[in-house]
Design a protein around this motif. Structure first.
Motif, PDB file in Angstrom:
ATOM      1  N   ARG A 162       0.796  -1.227   0.000  1.00 25.60           N
ATOM      2  CA  ARG A 162       0.000   0.000   0.000  1.00 25.60           C
ATOM      3  C   ARG A 162       0.829   1.276   0.000  1.00 25.60           C
ATOM      4  NH1 ARG A 162      -3.083   0.231   4.984  1.00 25.60           N
ATOM      5  NH2 ARG A 162      -1.457  -1.126   5.846  1.00 25.60           N
ATOM      6  N   GLY A 163       2.146   1.163  -0.114  1.00 24.63           N
ATOM      7  CA  GLY A 163       2.959   2.363  -0.106  1.00 24.63           C
ATOM      8  C   GLY A 163       2.878   3.082   1.219  1.00 24.63           C
ATOM      9  N   LEU A 164       2.796   4.406   1.169  1.00 31.12           N
ATOM     10  CA  LEU A 164       2.847   5.201   2.392  1.00 31.12           C
ATOM     11  C   LEU A 164       1.633   4.968   3.288  1.00 31.12           C
ATOM     12  CD1 LEU A 164       4.866   7.202   3.598  1.00 31.12           C
ATOM     13  CD2 LEU A 164       3.499   9.059   2.624  1.00 31.12           C
ATOM     14  N   ASP A 167       8.319   2.763  10.917  1.00 30.04           N
ATOM     15  CA  ASP A 167       9.569   3.378  10.476  1.00 30.04           C
ATOM     16  C   ASP A 167       9.510   3.838   9.022  1.00 30.04           C
ATOM     17  OD1 ASP A 167       9.418   0.741   9.646  1.00 30.04           O
ATOM     18  OD2 ASP A 167      11.567   0.358   9.821  1.00 30.04           O
ATOM     19  N   LEU A 168       8.336   3.797   8.423  1.00 31.90           N
ATOM     20  CA  LEU A 168       8.162   4.268   7.051  1.00 31.90           C
ATOM     21  C   LEU A 168       7.916   5.772   7.066  1.00 31.90           C
ATOM     22  CD1 LEU A 168       8.008   2.790   4.254  1.00 31.90           C
ATOM     23  CD2 LEU A 168       5.513   2.922   4.482  1.00 31.90           C
ATOM     24  N   ARG A 169       8.553   6.484   6.164  1.00 32.14           N
ATOM     25  CA  ARG A 169       8.375   7.929   6.094  1.00 32.14           C
ATOM     26  C   ARG A 169       8.072   8.331   4.651  1.00 32.14           C
ATOM     27  NH1 ARG A 169      13.740   7.582   4.696  1.00 32.14           N
ATOM     28  NH2 ARG A 169      14.685   9.372   3.639  1.00 32.14           N
ATOM     29  N   GLY A 170       7.569   9.553   4.477  1.00 32.17           N
ATOM     30  CA  GLY A 170       7.297  10.063   3.145  1.00 32.17           C
ATOM     31  C   GLY A 170       8.347  11.066   2.711  1.00 32.17           C
ATOM     32  N   VAL A 171       8.863  10.884   1.510  1.00 29.49           N
ATOM     33  CA  VAL A 171       9.810  11.829   0.911  1.00 29.49           C
ATOM     34  C   VAL A 171       9.115  12.458  -0.288  1.00 29.49           C
ATOM     35  CG1 VAL A 171      12.073  12.142  -0.153  1.00 29.49           C
ATOM     36  CG2 VAL A 171      11.771  10.426   1.651  1.00 29.49           C
ATOM     37  N   ARG A 204       6.778   9.728  -1.492  1.00 30.83           N
ATOM     38  CA  ARG A 204       7.241   8.388  -1.811  1.00 30.83           C
ATOM     39  C   ARG A 204       7.632   7.662  -0.528  1.00 30.83           C
ATOM     40  NH1 ARG A 204      10.965  11.250  -6.233  1.00 30.83           N
ATOM     41  NH2 ARG A 204      11.098  12.624  -4.432  1.00 30.83           N
ATOM     42  N   PRO A 205       7.230   6.413  -0.385  1.00 29.18           N
ATOM     43  CA  PRO A 205       7.513   5.689   0.857  1.00 29.18           C
ATOM     44  C   PRO A 205       8.969   5.278   0.953  1.00 29.18           C
ATOM     45  CG  PRO A 205       6.447   4.225  -0.708  1.00 29.18           C
ATOM     46  CD  PRO A 205       6.458   5.602  -1.343  1.00 29.18           C
ATOM     47  N   ALA A 206       9.587   5.532   2.101  1.00 28.98           N
ATOM     48  CA  ALA A 206      11.005   5.210   2.276  1.00 28.98           C
ATOM     49  C   ALA A 206      11.262   4.788   3.715  1.00 28.98           C
ATOM     50  CB  ALA A 206      11.877   6.417   1.925  1.00 28.98           C
ATOM     51  N   PHE A 207      12.155   3.804   3.870  1.00 25.12           N
ATOM     52  CA  PHE A 207      12.653   3.429   5.188  1.00 25.12           C
ATOM     53  C   PHE A 207      13.885   4.278   5.507  1.00 25.12           C
ATOM     54  CE2 PHE A 207      10.323  -0.488   3.989  1.00 25.12           C
ATOM     55  CZ  PHE A 207       9.463  -0.525   5.078  1.00 25.12           C
ATOM     56  N   PRO A 208      14.390   4.227   6.727  1.00 24.43           N
ATOM     57  CA  PRO A 208      15.500   5.114   7.102  1.00 24.43           C
ATOM     58  C   PRO A 208      16.728   5.029   6.202  1.00 24.43           C
ATOM     59  CG  PRO A 208      14.506   4.220   9.080  1.00 24.43           C
ATOM     60  CD  PRO A 208      13.838   3.526   7.927  1.00 24.43           C
ATOM     61  N   ASP A 209      17.025   3.842   5.640  1.00 27.47           N
ATOM     62  CA  ASP A 209      18.205   3.706   4.775  1.00 27.47           C
ATOM     63  C   ASP A 209      17.881   3.872   3.298  1.00 27.47           C
ATOM     64  OD1 ASP A 209      16.816   1.401   4.311  1.00 27.47           O
ATOM     65  OD2 ASP A 209      18.442   0.033   4.872  1.00 27.47           O
ATOM     66  N   ASN A 210      16.641   4.227   2.994  1.00 26.98           N
ATOM     67  CA  ASN A 210      16.191   4.444   1.611  1.00 26.98           C
ATOM     68  C   ASN A 210      16.285   3.200   0.738  1.00 26.98           C
ATOM     69  OD1 ASN A 210      15.620   7.154   2.173  1.00 26.98           O
ATOM     70  ND2 ASN A 210      17.676   7.821   1.587  1.00 26.98           N
ATOM     71  N   LEU A 211      16.266   2.024   1.352  1.00 31.15           N
ATOM     72  CA  LEU A 211      16.268   0.762   0.620  1.00 31.15           C
ATOM     73  C   LEU A 211      14.942   0.041   0.859  1.00 31.15           C
ATOM     74  CD1 LEU A 211      19.903  -0.531   1.294  1.00 31.15           C
ATOM     75  CD2 LEU A 211      19.015   0.554  -0.786  1.00 31.15           C
ATOM     76  N   PRO A 212      14.503  -0.777  -0.105  1.00 32.36           N
ATOM     77  CA  PRO A 212      13.217  -1.465   0.049  1.00 32.36           C
ATOM     78  C   PRO A 212      13.288  -2.565   1.097  1.00 32.36           C
ATOM     79  CG  PRO A 212      14.343  -2.226  -1.918  1.00 32.36           C
ATOM     80  CD  PRO A 212      15.158  -1.084  -1.386  1.00 32.36           C
ATOM     81  N   ARG A 213      12.132  -3.006   1.534  1.00 30.73           N
ATOM     82  CA  ARG A 213      12.029  -4.067   2.521  1.00 30.73           C
ATOM     83  C   ARG A 213      10.892  -5.026   2.161  1.00 30.73           C
ATOM     84  NH1 ARG A 213      16.008  -2.210   4.082  1.00 30.73           N
ATOM     85  NH2 ARG A 213      16.762  -1.712   6.170  1.00 30.73           N
ATOM     86  N   ASN A 238       7.585  -2.782   0.604  1.00 31.29           N
ATOM     87  CA  ASN A 238       7.485  -1.332   0.665  1.00 31.29           C
ATOM     88  C   ASN A 238       8.880  -0.702   0.607  1.00 31.29           C
ATOM     89  OD1 ASN A 238       6.279   1.273   1.136  1.00 31.29           O
ATOM     90  ND2 ASN A 238       4.642   0.213   2.257  1.00 31.29           N
ATOM     91  N   GLY A 239       8.893   0.648   0.615  1.00 32.16           N
ATOM     92  CA  GLY A 239      10.132   1.392   0.713  1.00 32.16           C
ATOM     93  C   GLY A 239      10.887   1.556  -0.586  1.00 32.16           C
ATOM     94  N   LEU A 240      10.175   1.672  -1.710  1.00 31.77           N
ATOM     95  CA  LEU A 240      10.865   1.832  -2.993  1.00 31.77           C
ATOM     96  C   LEU A 240      11.499   3.208  -3.144  1.00 31.77           C
ATOM     97  CD1 LEU A 240       8.414   0.064  -5.473  1.00 31.77           C
ATOM     98  CD2 LEU A 240      10.560  -0.800  -4.543  1.00 31.77           C
ATOM     99  N   TYR A 241      11.148   4.148  -2.273  1.00 32.70           N
ATOM    100  CA  TYR A 241      11.755   5.483  -2.279  1.00 32.70           C
ATOM    101  C   TYR A 241      11.565   6.110  -3.656  1.00 32.70           C
ATOM    102  CZ  TYR A 241      15.593   8.890  -1.389  1.00 32.70           C
ATOM    103  OH  TYR A 241      16.359  10.014  -1.236  1.00 32.70           O
ATOM    104  N   ARG A 242      12.598   6.624  -4.260  1.00 35.75           N
ATOM    105  CA  ARG A 242      12.440   7.263  -5.576  1.00 35.75           C
ATOM    106  C   ARG A 242      12.785   6.305  -6.723  1.00 35.75           C
ATOM    107  NH1 ARG A 242      17.532  11.424  -6.371  1.00 35.75           N
ATOM    108  NH2 ARG A 242      19.154   9.836  -6.572  1.00 35.75           N
ATOM    109  N   HIS A 243      12.907   5.004  -6.382  1.00 38.84           N
ATOM    110  CA  HIS A 243      13.336   4.013  -7.369  1.00 38.84           C
ATOM    111  C   HIS A 243      12.199   3.071  -7.754  1.00 38.84           C
ATOM    112  CE1 HIS A 243      17.224   5.526  -6.259  1.00 38.84           C
ATOM    113  NE2 HIS A 243      17.169   4.999  -5.054  1.00 38.84           N
ATOM    114  N   GLY A 244      10.970   3.567  -7.781  1.00 37.99           N
ATOM    115  CA  GLY A 244       9.824   2.692  -7.951  1.00 37.99           C
ATOM    116  C   GLY A 244       9.889   1.783  -9.157  1.00 37.99           C
ATOM    117  N   TYR A 245      10.024   2.359 -10.334  1.00 32.89           N
ATOM    118  CA  TYR A 245       9.999   1.563 -11.557  1.00 32.89           C
ATOM    119  C   TYR A 245      11.321   0.846 -11.793  1.00 32.89           C
ATOM    120  CZ  TYR A 245       5.507   3.570 -12.442  1.00 32.89           C
ATOM    121  OH  TYR A 245       4.183   3.912 -12.321  1.00 32.89           O
ATOM    122  N   LEU A 246      12.363   1.330 -11.184  1.00 28.43           N
ATOM    123  CA  LEU A 246      13.671   0.685 -11.312  1.00 28.43           C
ATOM    124  C   LEU A 246      13.755  -0.565 -10.447  1.00 28.43           C
ATOM    125  CD1 LEU A 246      16.562   0.978 -12.537  1.00 28.43           C
ATOM    126  CD2 LEU A 246      17.181   2.203 -10.434  1.00 28.43           C
TER     127      LEU A 246
END
Length: 325
Positions: free
Chosen positions: A172-174, A182-186, A270-279, A290-298
């Motif tokens: 569900r993203g954010l 620990d999920l945050r929005g960027v 965009r949903p992100a964890f503290p290290d900006n890596l997915p989980r 979750n946690g794709l940050y700015r790398h969603g399609y990548l």
């Protein structure tokens, strides 16, 4: 066969449903909004499949996991433009170009004449740049529609409500902050311009110490421009400052953008964890992706494969947290 429910029909949810379908499952897909659209941050993405450029600010694992993203999307029937990424900087910011070159690989330096060969519209505007020839881009909205329609053709329509089944994938993203503390929005802000006077054929990144900009051509004289990453979860509001900066940077790239029609201004978180890596995080019978940050399609293809493999074989994948609170 165990019935699986996927919650969320953004890029992550649809990619996971696609991978599950490829393994013989018929997941149930539930999204209160009814499918891809303006409500989701993946609707406003740039669609850059640029793993080597991302190495400038991302962990090496992002590069590794994103290398075959373009192939995955193309295999799903999505139109992928494989014309590389051109990285430029104004003369006063040449140090930024040198820094970018040091932080990344798989590029070659290009002179002003070579830039003109790649993009004739930019002739005489930049003395040098970097060209990442293997990178690509896609239209995110078209990509989401393709996944949705392919799943629907196999009997997996998106439902707006329903009772989850035996196993649940929460994508569900954010919105999943109600369970993932620990999920945050960027926040990212973007605009879409129509400018037939300018013809660019590949993604162009314009470096600047304060407002790095990317321009992604969408065809028919339409361009998506994005620039900002703000540590706040605010959605659907573009600040005047950001709009001015994006337009100014676009004009710096090519004065023809001064005559562009502004078709859309948008912002999302965009949903992100503290290290900006997915989980992938398992809690009971629910697997959170979750946690794709700015790398969603990548990164969505690689994370979707990990999730589907875990759900079908039990093999613990990379980025897996079990029973995390």
């Amino acid at each position: 066969m165990t019935q699986i429910t996927v919650l969320g029909a953004g890029v992550m949810g649809l990619a996971i449903a696609t991978e599950l379908a490829a393994r013989g499952h018929t997941p149930r897909i539930i999204d209160p909004a009814g499918g891809p659209g303006n409500h989701a941050c993946s609707w406003r993405a740039g669609g850059m499949l640029a793993p080597y450029c991302e190495a400038e600010s991302a962990e090496p694992v992002v590069v590794r996991l994103g290398l075959d993203a373009a192939d995955w999307w193309q295999a799903q029937g999505v139109e992928v433009t494989r014309r590389g990424t051109l990285v430029l900087a104004p003369s006063r910011d040449r140090a930024e170009l040198d820094r970018f070159a040091r932080m990344t690989t798989e590029h070659r330096p290009v002179s002003g004449a070579e830039i003109a060969e790649l993009e004739p519209e930019l002739a005489g505007r930049f003395p040098r740049g970097l060209f990442f020839g293997t990178e690509a881009h896609l239209n995110p909205r078209d990509a989401l529609r393709v996944l949705r329609d392919r799943l629907a053709a196999r009997g997996m329509d998106i439902q707006t409500e329903g009772t989850p089944t035996d196993r649940i994938v929460d994508a569900r993203g954010l919105t999943a902050r109600d369970a993932l503390t620990d999920l945050r929005g960027v926040r990212g802000e973007m605009l879409v311009l129509r400018c037939p006077e300018v013809t660019l054929t590949r993604t162009v990144r314009l470096l600047h110490p304060r407002i790095p900009l990317y321009i992604v051509p969408r065809g028919d004289g339409i361009y998506m421009i994005g620039a900002t990453m703000l540590e706040t979860g605010g959605k659907h509001r573009v600040t005047a400052r950001s709009a001015v900066e994006m337009l100014s940077a676009a004009y710096a790239l090519h004065p023809g953008f001064a005559e562009a029609e502004i078709m859309e201004l948008g912002a999302d978180a965009r949903p992100a964890f503290p290290d900006n890596l997915p989980r992938l995080r398992r809690r009971g019978n629910t697997l959170f992706a979750n946690g794709l940050y700015r790398h969603g399609y990548l990164l969505a293809p690689a994370v979707a494969r990990m999730a589907a493999e875990y759900l079908t074989t039990g093999r613990k994948p990379e980025f897996m947290d079990e029973d995390h609170p």
